[in-house]
Write an enzyme that holds these catalytic residues in place. Sequence first.
Site, PDB file in Angstrom:
ATOM      1  N   SER A 130      38.983  41.719  40.662  1.00 30.55           N
ATOM      2  CA  SER A 130      37.784  42.272  41.267  1.00 30.55           C
ATOM      3  C   SER A 130      37.765  43.794  41.048  1.00 30.55           C
ATOM      4  CB  SER A 130      37.708  41.889  42.745  1.00 30.55           C
ATOM      5  OG  SER A 130      36.429  42.121  43.272  1.00 30.55           O
TER       6      SER A 130
ATOM      7  N   ASP B 254      31.216  32.796  39.126  1.00 34.04           N
ATOM      8  CA  ASP B 254      31.380  34.012  39.921  1.00 34.04           C
ATOM      9  C   ASP B 254      30.102  34.820  39.773  1.00 34.04           C
ATOM     10  OD1 ASP B 254      32.048  36.354  41.150  1.00 34.04           O
ATOM     11  OD2 ASP B 254      33.818  36.758  39.947  1.00 34.04           O
TER      12      ASP B 254
ATOM     13  N   HIS C  59      34.739  33.547  42.338  1.00 28.59           N
ATOM     14  CA  HIS C  59      35.518  34.791  42.325  1.00 28.59           C
ATOM     15  C   HIS C  59      37.002  34.505  42.566  1.00 28.59           C
ATOM     16  CE1 HIS C  59      35.315  39.114  42.113  1.00 28.59           C
ATOM     17  NE2 HIS C  59      35.858  39.294  43.296  1.00 28.59           N
TER      18      HIS C  59
END
Length: 634
Positions: free
Chosen positions: A493, A579, A611
């Site tokens: 991320s 995602d 994600h």
Amino acid sequence: MKKIFFIIVSTMSIAASAQQVLSPDLLWKLGRVSVIGISKDGKSIVYKVATPVMEENKSTSKYYTIPMTGGTATEVKDTKDLVVDKNISADGKYLLSSQEVKTENILGKDYYPELQKSDVQIYDGLDYRHWDTWNNGTHNHVFYAENKANAVAIDIMKGENYDAPQKPFGGDEDYIWSPDSKHIIYVSKKKSGTAYAISTNTNLYEYNIETQTTQNLTESNLGYDTNPAFSPSGNLTWLRMKRDGYEADKNDIMVRVNDKFYQNLTANWDGSVESFKWSKDGKKVYFIAAVDGTQQLFEVNYPGVTKMASVVRQVTSGDFDVHDIVDITGDEAVLTRTDMNHALEIYSCNLKKNTWTKLTSVNDAIYSKMIFPKYERRYVTTTDGKKMLVWVILPPNFDKTKKYPTLLYCQGGPQSPLTQFYSFRWNFSLMASQGYIVVAPNRRGMYGHGQEWNEQISKDWGGQVMQDYLSAIDDVAKEPYVDNARLGAVGASYGGYSVFYLAGIHNNRFKTFIAHDGVFNTQSMFGTTEEVFFNYWDFGGAYWEKENAVAQKAYTTFNPINYVDQWNTPILIIQGGIDFRVPIGQGQEAFQAAQLRGIPSRFLYFPEENHWVLKPQNGMVWQHEFYKWLKETL
């Protein structure tokens, strides 16, 4: 004498053979504990243990009870009648629930019933998808019904294109009964289309079942209002963030003292609340928050209508994370806990003495055969003269006379605490057990070091925080046991963004990189992510705002694509296909750039993962590919 020698050698051999280090296979055999509640008679804890079944690619769950004071756990088949159902009104007459309701036309066949085989989706606003799911015109609504068989449920949000519980992660914590059984309090962001995508303004709504009218209780607050609960004396309490669009704002505990008076119990405390629970006498509120690289239990007194100030006090301390406040009676608390080497278990804690008793031992049979890494606190001076906590995790049987390959761990968020958490993917114990030293800095943008420290990452993604990373790895790399020729950087991320950015500025520090669902191109990220409010806040604006110097810096100076010409290091790029927070194009762009520049690279693509990586077999592939890449390149 020979017999004694034989016994000693045999004992040593048995002890050595009993010791094993954590592996991906062992990690995925661990039971995952979650608390359901306290039994109705107050004598037992009811909890669930989920265990992955690799061959079936799913997890199975078993349910247990254990006495509040500890003892033998008992497996139970059904927990429905064991704990108090919060969704039943206090007078027992009504039952709360939620379900999806079709409220708007989205699909082609909604508009053209004669074309039932069409698979068109038609949108007029930016709430067309969220997290990992496309908007198909259905929304979560809260219902109530008489608490009896075949009762007709009433939709208290009938006709509204809004969600309660909130998508994607909201559950029945998003709606509660009032103590008088006449009102329902629920959380909703009553915005739709583009307004929904650029706002964090959820509110608490009060529905009156007698008049069938709804009142917005938090209309004056523009940020998040969440987690409603009532005190023992009937005071509505919730968590509040002030600023719209800022998902990592300071989270405070609010109490409605009366219809005209609201009180912020944590206004003068420099931290952010994770969750809370009232004491049974209504005199104080217990809450969980990050502090100095851990997550601990705090308390704050409730002054009521008096002019007394509320005072926050840290209750627990130690190198562990407190996760759930299960129950607190007097000085005895039932809490859940993790540390970097141990998955979540349930504990009893004497709050006065800060002494702990472990109540569940779900994974002790596995742990008993293992030797664990050692983790240390290290404080590093940053380039701007601040003291930064860095967790250093050392391999099992660490030998300071040897040299070890070392990984810089880059935390996601970007504003999230780096504490004594136990992950089933980014697991420090597992990394260290494979022979790597792990360097995990509490860089800018982390809760637990004051709000100023937390906020310094916003609009400065590639600034001071990158220097924090380099300060951490450079400081630890001075140690003689760190192999400076074998340094790597890994993260997901924002951590993936960090890896992409460091790949262009690291000046040959690192020998390998791994980026999972990372932001590679801030401009295309702004154009495709679903929670647009996040990028507006963190990037300072849109890429077309040419006169906005802050925003332009995010899309130029802090954009990893502008440093790809400096890439010279192998990189593994991991991407989830559904995602929508960091969409697939980010990973594709990065891999394409690496390949076309001749950088040794690999693309690990999970078509049906968001994600995160949630399916057991995908999780196992992730682990094996992670360490395979490190073995090949480091």
